[in-house]
Design a protein around this motif. Structure first.
Motif, short mmCIF file in Angstrom:
data_model
loop_
_atom_site.label_atom_id
_atom_site.label_comp_id
_atom_site.label_asym_id
_atom_site.label_seq_id
_atom_site.Cartn_x
_atom_site.Cartn_y
_atom_site.Cartn_z
N GLY A 1 -12.15 -30.28 -2.22
CA GLY A 1 -11.35 -29.98 -3.54
C GLY A 1 -10.75 -31.39 -4.12
N THR A 2 -11.10 -32.30 -3.53
CA THR A 2 -10.88 -33.63 -4.04
C THR A 2 -11.88 -34.38 -4.74
N PRO A 3 -11.64 -35.18 -5.73
CA PRO A 3 -12.70 -35.84 -6.42
C PRO A 3 -13.66 -36.48 -5.36
N PRO A 4 -13.26 -37.33 -4.35
CA PRO A 4 -14.03 -38.05 -3.56
C PRO A 4 -15.10 -36.98 -3.01
N ALA A 5 -14.55 -35.73 -2.46
CA ALA A 5 -15.49 -34.93 -1.79
C ALA A 5 -16.38 -34.51 -2.77
N ALA A 6 -16.25 -34.23 -3.91
CA ALA A 6 -17.11 -33.54 -4.86
C ALA A 6 -18.20 -34.58 -5.25
N LYS A 7 -17.76 -35.97 -5.39
CA LYS A 7 -19.05 -36.90 -5.42
C LYS A 7 -19.74 -37.00 -4.20
N ASP A 8 -19.08 -36.98 -2.73
CA ASP A 8 -19.86 -37.02 -1.82
C ASP A 8 -21.08 -35.84 -1.70
N LEU A 9 -20.65 -34.68 -1.79
CA LEU A 9 -21.44 -33.56 -1.84
C LEU A 9 -22.62 -33.53 -2.86
N GLN A 10 -22.11 -34.09 -4.10
CA GLN A 10 -23.11 -34.04 -5.05
C GLN A 10 -24.41 -35.31 -4.85
N THR A 11 -23.78 -36.22 -4.31
CA THR A 11 -24.55 -37.41 -3.92
C THR A 11 -25.65 -37.08 -2.58
#
Length: 283
Positions: A77-87
């Motif tokens: 739910g945090t922006p860093p997590a979204a980037k982690d998963l996308q990358t």
């Protein structure tokens, strides 16, 4: 190119390594741990998150490593997590995603359905329960989706949330997670880390206690902890001898029966003996 990952049927050691320190990660991969967890969450300062993610993506672009590589992403739910998963979620070297601070089954369902696209090659998910709310919902989380392959505790955050001072105050949450995992058909959870890397006697005692509760294996934060954990969770000579006796007796007869020493065996006891022998073979 490295050799294919060594896998074991019952992993006992899970070694964390900070994602922003590639040399430490490289050493972790040859440390003897069964699984290496590259940490993008607590071990990485906020201003190092992007670097850690990029370094981990470079590592996972290679599908072959000495042992399986999991990644602990940032809190869902945090922006860093979204980037982690996308990358990272679709990279060929990723063997598992560890999800911190999970508090609901819906989080698991949403992630399993969206990142990466559901397919047979999607990395398995592992939920870390680190709050009172997560513990209360342990079984719902554990049974949320087939992509979830395990649950375990994050005890540092859980201690803070519960206001627990002594170690005994965590025994109920520990048992709750163990029961929830088994009720959902998941493997026995691994213990949370022992934070003092110099206290190997305390680590051994804690592992012995965790084993009596039903844990199997433990996460570590330093390679020196690995032999202690493995010794604690491998069968003793007496346990191995008992398991061999049970298997021989079960092969000779059918149904429930008693051994010469008076102990009673049935299908559940035989299954435990088989696991004991499997664990012994890894030594």
């Amino acid at each position: 190119m490295t050799s294919p990952a060594r896998t074991v049927p019952y992993p006992l050691t899970w070694l964390y390594a900070p994602g922003d320190r590639p040399r430490v990660v490289a050493k972790a991969l040859t440390s003897g741990a069964d699984i290496v967890i590259v940490d993008l969450e607590d071990a990485v300062a906020p201003d190092r998150k992007d670097y850690a993610r990029a370094a981990t993506a470079d590592l996972l672009s290679d599908p072959e490593h000495p042992v399986p590589v999991h990644v602990r992403v940032n809190a869902l739910g945090t922006p860093p997590a979204a980037k982690d998963l996308q990358t990272l979620a679709a990279l060929p070297g990723l063997a598992g995603l560890r999800l911190p601070k999970v508090i609901s089954a819906e989080q698991i369902i949403h992630l399993a359905q969206t990142t990466p696209p559901t397919d047979p090659g999607a990395p398995p998910l592992h939920a870390l329960l680190e709050s009172a709310l997560g513990i209360e919902r342990a079984h719902a989380i554990a049974s949320a989706h087939p992509s979830l392959h395990g649950i375990s505790l994050g005890e540092a955050d859980l201690r803070a949330d519960l206001g627990v001072r002594g170690d005994a105050g965590l025994d109920w949450p520990r048992s709750r997670v163990i029961v929830a995992a088994r009720a959902a058909g998941l493997p026995p959870p691994a213990q949370s880390i022992h934070p003092d890397i110099r206290d190997l006697e305390g680590l051994a005692a804690s592992c012995a206690h965790g084993r009596t509760l039903g844990f199997l294996g433990r996460a570590a934060i330093h390679p020196r902890q690995l032999p202690v954990i493995e010794r604690a969770y491998l069968p003793t000579e007496a346990e191995l001898e008992q398991a061999e006796t049970i298997i021989k007796a079960a092969a000779a007869n059918q149904g429930a029966q008693a051994l010469p020493d008076g102990s009673f065996i049935d299908a559940a006891v035989v299954a435990t003996a088989q696991r004991t022998l499997s664990l012994a073979r890894r030594a």
